[in-house]
Write a protein that holds these residues in place. Structure first.
Motif, PDB file in Angstrom:
ATOM      1  N   ILE A   1     -11.890  -0.016   3.156  1.00  0.00           N
ATOM      2  CA  ILE A   1     -11.714  -0.954   2.039  1.00  0.00           C
ATOM      3  C   ILE A   1     -12.847  -0.766   1.037  1.00  0.00           C
ATOM      4  CG2 ILE A   1     -11.687  -3.385   1.368  1.00  0.00           C
ATOM      5  CD1 ILE A   1     -10.391  -3.969   4.147  1.00  0.00           C
ATOM      6  N   TYR A   2     -14.076  -0.686   1.532  1.00  0.00           N
ATOM      7  CA  TYR A   2     -15.235  -0.521   0.650  1.00  0.00           C
ATOM      8  C   TYR A   2     -15.106   0.753  -0.201  1.00  0.00           C
ATOM      9  CZ  TYR A   2     -19.988   0.299  -0.921  1.00  0.00           C
ATOM     10  OH  TYR A   2     -21.086   0.564  -1.701  1.00  0.00           O
ATOM     11  N   LEU A   3     -14.719   1.848   0.448  1.00  0.00           N
ATOM     12  CA  LEU A   3     -14.569   3.125  -0.262  1.00  0.00           C
ATOM     13  C   LEU A   3     -13.286   3.168  -1.081  1.00  0.00           C
ATOM     14  CD1 LEU A   3     -15.761   5.501   2.607  1.00  0.00           C
ATOM     15  CD2 LEU A   3     -17.047   4.814   0.553  1.00  0.00           C
ATOM     16  N   ASN A   4     -12.391   2.202  -0.826  1.00  0.00           N
ATOM     17  CA  ASN A   4     -11.102   2.090  -1.503  1.00  0.00           C
ATOM     18  C   ASN A   4     -10.330   3.407  -1.436  1.00  0.00           C
ATOM     19  OD1 ASN A   4      -9.040   0.767  -2.816  1.00  0.00           O
ATOM     20  ND2 ASN A   4      -9.931   0.998  -4.851  1.00  0.00           N
ATOM     21  N   THR A   5     -10.280   3.958  -0.219  1.00  0.00           N
ATOM     22  CA  THR A   5      -9.552   5.203  -0.026  1.00  0.00           C
ATOM     23  C   THR A   5      -8.092   4.965  -0.402  1.00  0.00           C
ATOM     24  OG1 THR A   5      -9.214   4.635   2.298  1.00  0.00           O
ATOM     25  CG2 THR A   5     -11.079   6.047   1.795  1.00  0.00           C
ATOM     26  N   MET A   6      -7.573   5.783  -1.270  1.00  0.00           N
ATOM     27  CA  MET A   6      -6.236   5.544  -1.802  1.00  0.00           C
ATOM     28  C   MET A   6      -5.521   6.877  -1.974  1.00  0.00           C
ATOM     29  SD  MET A   6      -5.159   3.758  -5.423  1.00  0.00           S
ATOM     30  CE  MET A   6      -6.319   4.733  -6.341  1.00  0.00           C
ATOM     31  N   THR A   7      -4.493   7.074  -1.183  1.00  0.00           N
ATOM     32  CA  THR A   7      -3.710   8.296  -1.351  1.00  0.00           C
ATOM     33  C   THR A   7      -2.234   7.986  -1.565  1.00  0.00           C
ATOM     34  OG1 THR A   7      -3.462   8.457   1.047  1.00  0.00           O
ATOM     35  CG2 THR A   7      -5.264   9.716   0.065  1.00  0.00           C
ATOM     36  N   PHE A   8      -1.832   6.746  -1.322  1.00  0.00           N
ATOM     37  CA  PHE A   8      -0.425   6.372  -1.463  1.00  0.00           C
ATOM     38  C   PHE A   8      -0.163   5.721  -2.817  1.00  0.00           C
ATOM     39  CE2 PHE A   8      -0.327   5.883   3.388  1.00  0.00           C
ATOM     40  CZ  PHE A   8       0.165   7.162   3.552  1.00  0.00           C
ATOM     41  N   PRO A   9       1.073   5.822  -3.306  1.00  0.00           N
ATOM     42  CA  PRO A   9       1.434   5.134  -4.554  1.00  0.00           C
ATOM     43  C   PRO A   9       1.299   3.614  -4.398  1.00  0.00           C
ATOM     44  CG  PRO A   9       3.184   6.639  -3.847  1.00  0.00           C
ATOM     45  CD  PRO A   9       2.182   6.591  -2.749  1.00  0.00           C
ATOM     46  N   LEU A  10       1.215   2.926  -5.520  1.00  0.00           N
ATOM     47  CA  LEU A  10       1.010   1.479  -5.522  1.00  0.00           C
ATOM     48  C   LEU A  10       2.073   0.741  -4.721  1.00  0.00           C
ATOM     49  CD1 LEU A  10      -0.639  -0.922  -6.527  1.00  0.00           C
ATOM     50  CD2 LEU A  10       0.776  -0.932  -8.602  1.00  0.00           C
ATOM     51  N   ILE A  11       3.317   1.147  -4.800  1.00  0.00           N
ATOM     52  CA  ILE A  11       4.396   0.449  -4.085  1.00  0.00           C
ATOM     53  C   ILE A  11       4.169   0.483  -2.569  1.00  0.00           C
ATOM     54  CG2 ILE A  11       5.960   2.451  -4.025  1.00  0.00           C
ATOM     55  CD1 ILE A  11       7.047  -1.204  -4.487  1.00  0.00           C
ATOM     56  N   ILE A  12       3.668   1.606  -2.053  1.00  0.00           N
ATOM     57  CA  ILE A  12       3.366   1.728  -0.625  1.00  0.00           C
ATOM     58  C   ILE A  12       2.206   0.804  -0.260  1.00  0.00           C
ATOM     59  CG2 ILE A  12       2.631   3.307   1.220  1.00  0.00           C
ATOM     60  CD1 ILE A  12       5.432   3.911   0.225  1.00  0.00           C
ATOM     61  N   ARG A  13       1.216   0.761  -1.144  1.00  0.00           N
ATOM     62  CA  ARG A  13       0.063  -0.112  -0.896  1.00  0.00           C
ATOM     63  C   ARG A  13       0.480  -1.581  -0.909  1.00  0.00           C
ATOM     64  NH1 ARG A  13      -5.220   1.532  -3.974  1.00  0.00           N
ATOM     65  NH2 ARG A  13      -6.184   0.983  -2.003  1.00  0.00           N
ATOM     66  N   ILE A  14       1.409  -1.938  -1.782  1.00  0.00           N
ATOM     67  CA  ILE A  14       1.914  -3.316  -1.816  1.00  0.00           C
ATOM     68  C   ILE A  14       2.674  -3.632  -0.530  1.00  0.00           C
ATOM     69  CG2 ILE A  14       3.559  -4.852  -2.985  1.00  0.00           C
ATOM     70  CD1 ILE A  14       2.597  -3.517  -5.645  1.00  0.00           C
ATOM     71  N   MET A  15       3.413  -2.652  -0.013  1.00  0.00           N
ATOM     72  CA  MET A  15       4.071  -2.849   1.284  1.00  0.00           C
ATOM     73  C   MET A  15       3.025  -3.111   2.371  1.00  0.00           C
ATOM     74  SD  MET A  15       7.051   0.089   1.074  1.00  0.00           S
ATOM     75  CE  MET A  15       7.205   0.175   2.830  1.00  0.00           C
ATOM     76  N   GLY A  16       1.894  -2.433   2.279  1.00  0.00           N
ATOM     77  CA  GLY A  16       0.799  -2.658   3.215  1.00  0.00           C
ATOM     78  C   GLY A  16       0.260  -4.074   3.125  1.00  0.00           C
ATOM     79  N   ILE A  17       0.171  -4.610   1.901  1.00  0.00           N
ATOM     80  CA  ILE A  17      -0.271  -5.998   1.725  1.00  0.00           C
ATOM     81  C   ILE A  17       0.678  -6.938   2.458  1.00  0.00           C
ATOM     82  CG2 ILE A  17      -0.523  -7.888   0.057  1.00  0.00           C
ATOM     83  CD1 ILE A  17      -1.507  -5.747  -1.975  1.00  0.00           C
ATOM     84  N   PHE A  18       1.981  -6.742   2.259  1.00  0.00           N
ATOM     85  CA  PHE A  18       2.961  -7.614   2.920  1.00  0.00           C
ATOM     86  C   PHE A  18       2.876  -7.510   4.439  1.00  0.00           C
ATOM     87  CE2 PHE A  18       5.111  -7.585  -1.289  1.00  0.00           C
ATOM     88  CZ  PHE A  18       5.099  -8.955  -1.488  1.00  0.00           C
ATOM     89  N   LEU A  19       2.725  -6.287   4.956  1.00  0.00           N
ATOM     90  CA  LEU A  19       2.579  -6.134   6.406  1.00  0.00           C
ATOM     91  C   LEU A  19       1.329  -6.852   6.908  1.00  0.00           C
ATOM     92  CD1 LEU A  19       3.542  -2.413   7.156  1.00  0.00           C
ATOM     93  CD2 LEU A  19       4.792  -4.480   7.798  1.00  0.00           C
ATOM     94  N   GLY A  20       0.230  -6.732   6.176  1.00  0.00           N
ATOM     95  CA  GLY A  20      -1.010  -7.398   6.567  1.00  0.00           C
ATOM     96  C   GLY A  20      -0.875  -8.912   6.569  1.00  0.00           C
ATOM     97  N   ILE A  21      -0.233  -9.460   5.540  1.00  0.00           N
ATOM     98  CA  ILE A  21      -0.042 -10.908   5.461  1.00  0.00           C
ATOM     99  C   ILE A  21       0.879 -11.392   6.579  1.00  0.00           C
ATOM    100  CG2 ILE A  21       0.983 -12.763   4.068  1.00  0.00           C
ATOM    101  CD1 ILE A  21      -0.103 -11.206   1.572  1.00  0.00           C
ATOM    102  N   ILE A  22       1.960 -10.652   6.822  1.00  0.00           N
ATOM    103  CA  ILE A  22       2.866 -11.013   7.922  1.00  0.00           C
ATOM    104  C   ILE A  22       2.113 -10.938   9.254  1.00  0.00           C
ATOM    105  CG2 ILE A  22       4.942 -10.310   9.197  1.00  0.00           C
ATOM    106  CD1 ILE A  22       6.065  -9.396   6.420  1.00  0.00           C
ATOM    107  N   GLY A  23       1.261  -9.922   9.414  1.00  0.00           N
ATOM    108  CA  GLY A  23       0.454  -9.801  10.623  1.00  0.00           C
ATOM    109  C   GLY A  23      -0.444 -11.008  10.827  1.00  0.00           C
ATOM    110  N   ASP A  24      -1.082 -11.469   9.738  1.00  0.00           N
ATOM    111  CA  ASP A  24      -1.908 -12.682   9.823  1.00  0.00           C
ATOM    112  C   ASP A  24      -1.082 -13.877  10.275  1.00  0.00           C
ATOM    113  OD1 ASP A  24      -4.379 -11.632   9.125  1.00  0.00           O
ATOM    114  OD2 ASP A  24      -4.273 -12.251   7.016  1.00  0.00           O
TER     115      ASP A  24
END
Length: 196
Positions: A65-88
């Protein structure tokens, strides 16, 4: 920067839930962390490795997170946000539903109840499902090879914990009651059809 804040928030919610529950139980005289304690052989190794991989995953997540490693398009990253929130949400629901029977690792000394209500009606292991969803979400949001490998290793250790530590304990402790529950509800999500 916004993606980093969201990533930190997902982890903050998760770990706040984990440690607040642990401290609440400690005030009641309940020992929460039983990973590797009172066990021998493969069960001890699994729980110690599980603890180690979860700590390592947390460290790699923070760095990613600190390094903000980013290789996926924004839509994939947004899917990651939803998975993380659902996980919480799934993890918090599992901890709240377990009440004082919640433990990190299996305790052979302390008596707990078999919880089959709430979120446990659709998942036998919602806490591990929550972990897995958060790990997958972080991988989609801040992908890098090290994060992927350590996350998959931690998820594998969770599954081995279920298969070789928790399920044998629950079968022995709760016998027919657990076997009936085991036949009705899937390991991670969903009910099995054909059972009443």
């Amino acid at each position: 920067m916004k993606m980093q804040i969201v990533g930190y928030m997902i982890l903050l919610v998760f770990y706040l839930c984990y440690f607040i529950k642990m401290f609440q139980q400690r005030k009641q005289g309940i020992q929460t962390d039983h990973m590797g304690k009172g066990k021998q052989g493969i069960q001890k190794k699994i729980e110690i490795m599980m603890k180690g991989t979860t700590i390592a995953t947390f460290i790699i997540e923070i760095l990613s997170i600190y390094l903000n490693t980013m290789t996926f398009p924004l839509i994939i990253r947004i899917m990651g946000i939803f998975l993380g929130i659902i996980g919480d949400i799934v993890f918090i629901a599992s901890v709240l539903t377990m009440k004082d029977s919640w433990r990190a690792g299996v305790s052979y000394e302390e008596k707990t109840d078999l919880i089959t209500n709430g979120i446990y009606q659709i998942s036998r292991n919602p806490a591990f499902l929550g972990f897995d969803l958060i790990y997958l979400g972080m991988c989609l949001m801040f992908f890098n090879t090290i994060l992927l490998i350590i996350s998959l290793l931690a998820m594998m250790m969770f599954h081995l914990q279920i298969k070789y530590v928790e399920e044998p304990f629950l079968k022995q402790e709760f016998k027919e009651q657990y076997l009936q529950y085991y036949q009705q509800v899937n390991c991670y999500i969903g009910k099995r059809t054909g059972f009443k």
